[in-house]
Design a protein around this motif. Structure first.
Motif, PDB file in Angstrom:
ATOM      1  N   GLN A  57       6.423   4.015  29.535  1.00 33.26           N
ATOM      2  CA  GLN A  57       7.597   3.365  29.026  1.00 33.26           C
ATOM      3  C   GLN A  57       7.039   1.877  28.224  1.00 33.26           C
ATOM      4  N   ALA A  58       6.432   1.138  29.130  1.00 36.60           N
ATOM      5  CA  ALA A  58       5.379  -0.009  28.521  1.00 36.60           C
ATOM      6  C   ALA A  58       4.909   0.161  27.248  1.00 36.60           C
ATOM      7  N   LEU A  59       4.095   1.284  27.201  1.00 37.36           N
ATOM      8  CA  LEU A  59       3.191   1.811  26.006  1.00 37.36           C
ATOM      9  C   LEU A  59       4.170   2.089  25.028  1.00 37.36           C
ATOM     10  N   LYS A  60       5.214   2.958  25.121  1.00 34.61           N
ATOM     11  CA  LYS A  60       6.188   3.341  24.123  1.00 34.61           C
ATOM     12  C   LYS A  60       6.838   2.331  23.471  1.00 34.61           C
ATOM     13  N   THR A  61       7.376   1.209  24.317  1.00 35.78           N
ATOM     14  CA  THR A  61       7.792   0.025  23.720  1.00 35.78           C
ATOM     15  C   THR A  61       6.947  -0.903  23.034  1.00 35.78           C
ATOM     16  N   LYS A  62       5.967  -0.945  23.404  1.00 36.26           N
ATOM     17  CA  LYS A  62       4.756  -1.693  22.621  1.00 36.26           C
ATOM     18  C   LYS A  62       4.377  -0.976  21.416  1.00 36.26           C
ATOM     19  N   GLN A  63       4.354   0.496  21.362  1.00 34.09           N
ATOM     20  CA  GLN A  63       3.977   1.014  20.232  1.00 34.09           C
ATOM     21  C   GLN A  63       5.320   0.769  19.297  1.00 34.09           C
ATOM     22  N   GLU A  64       6.501   0.839  19.696  1.00 30.61           N
ATOM     23  CA  GLU A  64       7.598   0.812  18.730  1.00 30.61           C
ATOM     24  C   GLU A  64       7.615  -0.542  18.175  1.00 30.61           C
ATOM     25  N   ALA A  65       7.197  -1.718  19.052  1.00 33.79           N
ATOM     26  CA  ALA A  65       7.273  -3.028  18.306  1.00 33.79           C
ATOM     27  C   ALA A  65       6.323  -3.178  17.421  1.00 33.79           C
ATOM     28  N   ASP A  66       5.040  -2.583  17.796  1.00 30.63           N
ATOM     29  CA  ASP A  66       3.859  -2.559  16.710  1.00 30.63           C
ATOM     30  C   ASP A  66       4.290  -1.922  15.617  1.00 30.63           C
ATOM     31  N   GLN A  67       5.003  -0.751  15.508  1.00 30.00           N
ATOM     32  CA  GLN A  67       5.560  -0.053  14.294  1.00 30.00           C
ATOM     33  C   GLN A  67       6.274  -0.787  13.720  1.00 30.00           C
ATOM     34  N   LYS A  68       7.322  -1.333  14.102  1.00 26.72           N
ATOM     35  CA  LYS A  68       8.264  -2.096  13.560  1.00 26.72           C
ATOM     36  C   LYS A  68       7.892  -3.137  12.683  1.00 26.72           C
ATOM     37  N   GLN A  69       6.922  -4.172  13.357  1.00 30.36           N
ATOM     38  CA  GLN A  69       6.096  -5.113  12.967  1.00 30.36           C
ATOM     39  C   GLN A  69       5.378  -4.680  11.411  1.00 30.36           C
ATOM     40  N   ALA A  70       4.554  -3.404  11.723  1.00 29.79           N
ATOM     41  CA  ALA A  70       3.942  -3.032  10.606  1.00 29.79           C
ATOM     42  C   ALA A  70       4.756  -2.694   9.459  1.00 29.79           C
ATOM     43  N   SER A  71       5.935  -1.962   9.773  1.00 30.78           N
ATOM     44  CA  SER A  71       6.710  -1.536   8.784  1.00 30.78           C
ATOM     45  C   SER A  71       7.560  -2.619   8.004  1.00 30.78           C
ATOM     46  N   ALA A  72       7.883  -3.593   8.727  1.00 29.18           N
ATOM     47  CA  ALA A  72       8.438  -4.948   8.165  1.00 29.18           C
ATOM     48  C   ALA A  72       7.399  -5.546   7.081  1.00 29.18           C
TER      49      ALA A  72
END
Length: 255
Positions: A57-72
């Motif tokens: 879950q921690a990995l998924k949360t981190k990946q989603e945060a990284d993806q959101k930052q990259a998308s922004a």
């Protein structure tokens, strides 16, 4: 390998921290220490397997945060092409205060179901600008249907909303033939369509859409860009409306 081992590991970690400024070789563990730590970690994980779920879950949360930052960052860098490309069609209010950009494929089942989401947003909110961005990724039929769609838009842009709704709303697979059938039903002849496809193939529109999709991390349709966020999947009308409301409230898709 009980409490003493835990203390031993703690001591090793503290030592590693203290020696951080030393050459890399100075931090190496000897074989006995590696074996001891490895055995302890294995024993602990077997006794507490739920930790793996926490890690996942921690990995998924981190990946989603990284993806959101990259998308922004990608949205900021490509804002002109995303929100104001000459290749796209705008429905709703062309001067609306909030823009929703949708990437779609005419053969995407989720896009077909999400068609009503777009219409509900436009109907309920007269200040939303809805940008349609074709992303034909589901095979040759999708690309052929897009070419007809692009030609129709150039010939009869005022009818494109009807074309889009009919072709995407059709339960059958979208092909060149089905797209031409929709076009002729709206008063544009097949000869006109084929002539326009020949003289203006609209390859730049597809190339731009593919490039933007790669930059944003879009791997499927439908996907949206709303404000500073790329939104993946058919999230539903309520989620779209909530993000529009957030942009008006705080300037971001998530307040």
């Amino acid at each position: 390998m009980r409490h003493w081992t835990v203390r031993r590991i703690a001591a090793l970690l503290l030592a590693a921290t203290a020696l951080a400024s030393l050459p890399r070789a100075a931090l190496a563990l000897d074989p006995a220490e590696k074996e001891e730590i490895g055995a302890f970690v294995r024993e602990y994980l077997i006794a507490n397997p739920e930790i793996m779920l926490e890690v996942q879950q921690a990995l998924k949360t981190k990946q989603e945060a990284d993806q959101k930052q990259a998308s922004a960052a990608a949205i900021d860098e490509n804002s002109q092409a995303i929100f104001h490309s000459v290749h796209d069609v705008t429905l709703g209010n062309p001067k609306g205060d909030v823009t929703i950009v949708e990437f779609y494929d005419y053969n995407c089942g989720y896009c077909k179901r999400a068609l009503s989401d777009m219409d509900q947003v436009i109907k309920s909110d007269p200040d939303v600008r809805f940008v349609l961005k074709e992303l034909p990724i589901l095979g040759p039929d999708s690309l052929d249907a897009h070419k007809v769609s692009a030609a129709f838009r150039l010939i009869a842009p005022e009818k494109y909303g009807d074309f889009h709704r009919q072709l995407l709303g059709n339960e059958e697979r979208a092909t060149e033939a089905s797209a031409i059938a929709v076009a002729t039903g709206l008063g544009v002849s097949e000869a006109e369509i084929r002539a326009k496809m020949e003289t203006d193939p609209h390859d730049e529109a597809v190339s731009e859409a593919y490039s933007l999709a790669n930059a944003l991390g879009v791997s499927g349709t439908p996907s949206y860009v709303i404000g500073d966020e790329a939104v993946f999947g058919a999230v539903g009308v309520d989620a779209l409306k909530a993000k529009v409301a957030n942009i008006r409230a705080c300037g971001k898709s998530t307040c």
